[in-house]
Scaffold this motif. Structure first.
Motif, PDB file in Angstrom:
ATOM      1  N   THR A 126       0.725  -1.156   0.114  1.00  0.00           N
ATOM      2  CA  THR A 126      -0.225  -0.242   0.004  1.00  0.00           C
ATOM      3  C   THR A 126       0.933   1.158  -0.197  1.00  0.00           C
ATOM      4  N   ALA A 127       1.995   1.317  -0.155  1.00  0.00           N
ATOM      5  CA  ALA A 127       2.959   2.107   0.133  1.00  0.00           C
ATOM      6  C   ALA A 127       2.994   3.347  -1.079  1.00  0.00           C
ATOM      7  N   ASN A 128       1.970   3.013  -2.132  1.00  0.00           N
ATOM      8  CA  ASN A 128       1.835   4.268  -3.214  1.00  0.00           C
ATOM      9  C   ASN A 128       0.813   5.001  -2.914  1.00  0.00           C
ATOM     10  N   TYR A 129      -0.150   4.502  -1.886  1.00  0.00           N
ATOM     11  CA  TYR A 129      -1.252   5.308  -1.578  1.00  0.00           C
ATOM     12  C   TYR A 129      -1.604   5.650  -0.123  1.00  0.00           C
ATOM     13  N   ALA A 130      -1.324   4.410   0.587  1.00  0.00           N
ATOM     14  CA  ALA A 130      -1.481   4.339   2.183  1.00  0.00           C
ATOM     15  C   ALA A 130      -0.361   3.611   2.952  1.00  0.00           C
ATOM     16  N   PRO A 131       0.640   4.269   3.023  1.00  0.00           N
ATOM     17  CA  PRO A 131       2.075   3.463   3.612  1.00  0.00           C
ATOM     18  C   PRO A 131       1.506   3.091   5.053  1.00  0.00           C
ATOM     19  N   TRP A 132       0.873   3.822   5.728  1.00  0.00           N
ATOM     20  CA  TRP A 132       0.554   3.615   7.100  1.00  0.00           C
ATOM     21  C   TRP A 132      -0.272   2.331   7.387  1.00  0.00           C
ATOM     22  N   GLN A 133      -0.905   1.974   6.374  1.00  0.00           N
ATOM     23  CA  GLN A 133      -1.865   0.804   6.403  1.00  0.00           C
ATOM     24  C   GLN A 133      -0.942  -0.391   6.437  1.00  0.00           C
ATOM     25  N   GLU A 134       0.079  -0.334   5.637  1.00  0.00           N
ATOM     26  CA  GLU A 134       0.937  -1.839   5.641  1.00  0.00           C
ATOM     27  C   GLU A 134       1.558  -2.055   6.760  1.00  0.00           C
ATOM     28  N   VAL A 135       1.915  -1.068   7.624  1.00  0.00           N
ATOM     29  CA  VAL A 135       2.543  -1.714   9.001  1.00  0.00           C
ATOM     30  C   VAL A 135       1.735  -2.652   9.773  1.00  0.00           C
ATOM     31  N   GLY A 136       0.529  -2.711   9.848  1.00  0.00           N
ATOM     32  CA  GLY A 136      -0.350  -3.705  10.670  1.00  0.00           C
ATOM     33  C   GLY A 136      -0.172  -4.996   9.735  1.00  0.00           C
ATOM     34  N   LEU A 137      -0.542  -5.023   8.264  1.00  0.00           N
ATOM     35  CA  LEU A 137      -0.519  -5.962   7.527  1.00  0.00           C
ATOM     36  C   LEU A 137       0.704  -6.835   7.808  1.00  0.00           C
ATOM     37  N   LEU A 138       1.951  -6.360   7.723  1.00  0.00           N
ATOM     38  CA  LEU A 138       3.150  -6.805   7.730  1.00  0.00           C
ATOM     39  C   LEU A 138       3.401  -7.437   9.076  1.00  0.00           C
ATOM     40  N   ASP A 139       2.831  -6.968  10.214  1.00  0.00           N
ATOM     41  CA  ASP A 139       3.230  -7.387  11.235  1.00  0.00           C
ATOM     42  C   ASP A 139       2.076  -8.660  11.548  1.00  0.00           C
ATOM     43  N   GLY A 140       1.003  -8.524  10.948  1.00  0.00           N
ATOM     44  CA  GLY A 140       0.130  -9.660  10.917  1.00  0.00           C
ATOM     45  C   GLY A 140       0.922 -10.734  10.184  1.00  0.00           C
ATOM     46  N   LEU A 141       1.395 -10.601   8.863  1.00  0.00           N
ATOM     47  CA  LEU A 141       2.203 -11.430   8.368  1.00  0.00           C
ATOM     48  C   LEU A 141       3.132 -12.158   9.125  1.00  0.00           C
ATOM     49  N   ALA A 142       4.051 -11.442   9.877  1.00  0.00           N
ATOM     50  CA  ALA A 142       5.042 -11.993  10.730  1.00  0.00           C
ATOM     51  C   ALA A 142       4.693 -12.607  11.729  1.00  0.00           C
ATOM     52  N   ASP A 143       3.486 -12.335  12.568  1.00  0.00           N
ATOM     53  CA  ASP A 143       2.772 -13.268  13.395  1.00  0.00           C
ATOM     54  C   ASP A 143       2.397 -14.677  13.029  1.00  0.00           C
ATOM     55  N   MET A 318       4.700  -4.272 -21.828  1.00  0.00           N
ATOM     56  CA  MET A 318       3.455  -4.652 -21.069  1.00  0.00           C
ATOM     57  C   MET A 318       3.218  -3.436 -19.870  1.00  0.00           C
ATOM     58  N   VAL A 319       1.979  -2.984 -19.734  1.00  0.00           N
ATOM     59  CA  VAL A 319       1.827  -2.177 -18.734  1.00  0.00           C
ATOM     60  C   VAL A 319       1.949  -2.783 -17.347  1.00  0.00           C
ATOM     61  N   GLN A 320       2.754  -1.936 -16.310  1.00  0.00           N
ATOM     62  CA  GLN A 320       3.106  -2.629 -15.150  1.00  0.00           C
ATOM     63  C   GLN A 320       1.902  -2.636 -14.280  1.00  0.00           C
ATOM     64  N   ASN A 321       1.912  -3.361 -13.412  1.00  0.00           N
ATOM     65  CA  ASN A 321       0.918  -3.481 -12.247  1.00  0.00           C
ATOM     66  C   ASN A 321       0.720  -2.282 -11.398  1.00  0.00           C
ATOM     67  N   ILE A 322      -0.349  -1.377 -11.331  1.00  0.00           N
ATOM     68  CA  ILE A 322      -0.516  -0.239 -10.696  1.00  0.00           C
ATOM     69  C   ILE A 322       0.064   0.067  -9.326  1.00  0.00           C
ATOM     70  N   PHE A 323       0.063  -1.377  -8.495  1.00  0.00           N
ATOM     71  CA  PHE A 323       0.704  -1.708  -7.010  1.00  0.00           C
ATOM     72  C   PHE A 323       1.883  -1.878  -7.045  1.00  0.00           C
ATOM     73  N   GLN A 324       2.651  -2.041  -8.273  1.00  0.00           N
ATOM     74  CA  GLN A 324       4.418  -2.298  -8.030  1.00  0.00           C
ATOM     75  C   GLN A 324       5.023  -1.016  -7.620  1.00  0.00           C
ATOM     76  N   THR A 325       5.615  -1.263  -6.606  1.00  0.00           N
ATOM     77  CA  THR A 325       6.341  -0.198  -5.789  1.00  0.00           C
ATOM     78  C   THR A 325       8.007  -0.108  -6.300  1.00  0.00           C
ATOM     79  N   LYS A 326       8.448   0.803  -5.894  1.00  0.00           N
ATOM     80  CA  LYS A 326      10.091   1.124  -6.251  1.00  0.00           C
ATOM     81  C   LYS A 326      10.856   0.606  -5.219  1.00  0.00           C
TER      82      LYS A 326
END
Length: 326
Positions: A126-143, A318-326
């Motif tokens: 979610t870095a391209n539009y809501a980077p704050w959201q990703e913290v909780g998601l990644l913490d859950g993935l690690a859990d 090919m058009v890149q996925n809009i969610f692809q981050t750098k």
């Protein structure tokens, strides 16, 4: 205390497979038996990595891909049964932003599959539009990994900078990133040539998975500028891209002829020769047999260089996925 078993991904010589949203295009229940046959054929030939996602299937088909894949794995009774590895991607929906929400999502996927997920992946950043959201998601993935609910964790559509950021967070908790999945093909070399993801993944011990290795079918040779196109947005895209990729298609055809292979098989084998794990889809036995013809041989260095050169000179990509981050 971590209770995980070690996740062992199939090596490229054994082959890999994708089981994604393409499974549901034009889906009807009469296809179930044929899809089971495809699954059986793949596993019987050593293709044991299956990739899906909880967002594959909408409306009445919600979660259908996971349901089918779980059923096929249970009903398969042949060689390589114990080597089947099921990977699923969890969508970063707007209403998912806590670590508990991602754990619940994985539990729901496990329920549909009828078993724990082997490899759980964040479907996109979610870095391209809501980077704050990703913290909780990644913490859950690690859990999920720490609690022994999955054997490995991976990412999808992450670029180099974001990957390194996640790697640092996970490293602090002693959690390895097993895979990174990106759009990669002769028409989509951006993640490797411009973002440098392959070398970074190699340094970090991460397997790079290449989705859409046939660029939605553009690299199969089945479509021509004056021929029939798919319906909808895909057809519009093909009309825009096909005139500018004749160099790539010509090179693919030439190598395919000399190898007595199909253009699809050469395009997928190129991904393998680049050190990635390609995951082409298959929804019927003919497509499955086609993809199996990719295994057991390798393009030589000269052929890879020819294809690299054609890709670099191509007027269209090919058009890149809009969610692809750098």
């Amino acid at each position: 205390m971590q209770t995980n078993q070690t996740l062992s991904l199939p090596n490229m010589g054994c082959g890999t497979w994708a089981w994604g949203n393409q499974l549901l295009w034009g889906y009807n229940e009469s296809m179930d038996d044929q899809l089971q046959q495809v699954f059986n054929l793949c596993v019987n030939n050593g293709v044991t990595l299956f990739d899906t996602g909880d967002s594959y299937g909408t409306g009445r088909l919600n979660g259908r891909s996971e349901l089918l894949l779980g059923r096929f794995a249970r009903e398969y009774d042949g060689i390589n049964k114990n080597n089947i590895c099921i990977a699923t991607k969890l969508a970063a929906y707007p209403w998912r932003w806590t670590r508990k929400s991602i754990i619940s999502a994985c539990n729901a996927s496990a329920k549909r599959l009828g078993k724990n997920v082997d490899l759980v992946q964040m479907h996109w950043s979610t870095a391209n539009y809501a980077p704050w959201q990703e913290v909780g998601l990644l913490d859950g993935l690690a859990d999920l990994y720490e609690q022994g609910l999955v054997k490995g964790v991976g990412l999808s559509n992450y670029g180099t900078k974001r990957l390194l950021w996640v790697h640092k967070r996970f490293q602090e908790r002693g959690i390895p990133i097993k895979t990174l999945q990106v759009q990669y093909s002769l028409l989509s070399t951006y993640p490797v040539t411009e973002l440098g993801l392959k070398s970074v993944c190699d340094d970090l011990g991460i397997k790079l998975i290449a989705y859409s290795p046939l660029a939605l079918g553009l690299l199969t040779g089945k479509f021509s500028e004056n021929g029939n196109f798919p319906k909808g947005v895909r057809g519009i895209l093909f009309r825009q891209i096909l005139p500018g990729i004749q160099g790539i298609l010509g090179t693919l055809q030439s190598i395919a002829n000399s190898r007595n292979k199909t253009m699809s098989q050469v395009a997928i084998n190129w991904c393998i020769c680049k050190g990635t794990i390609p995951i082409p889809g298959a929804k019927n036995l003919e497509q499955a047999q086609q993809n199996l013809g990719t295994l057991g041989w390798f393009l030589n260095d000269g052929e890879v260089a020819e294809l690299d050169n054609a890709a670099a000179k191509s007027e269209k990509k090919m058009v890149q996925n809009i969610f692809q981050t750098k």
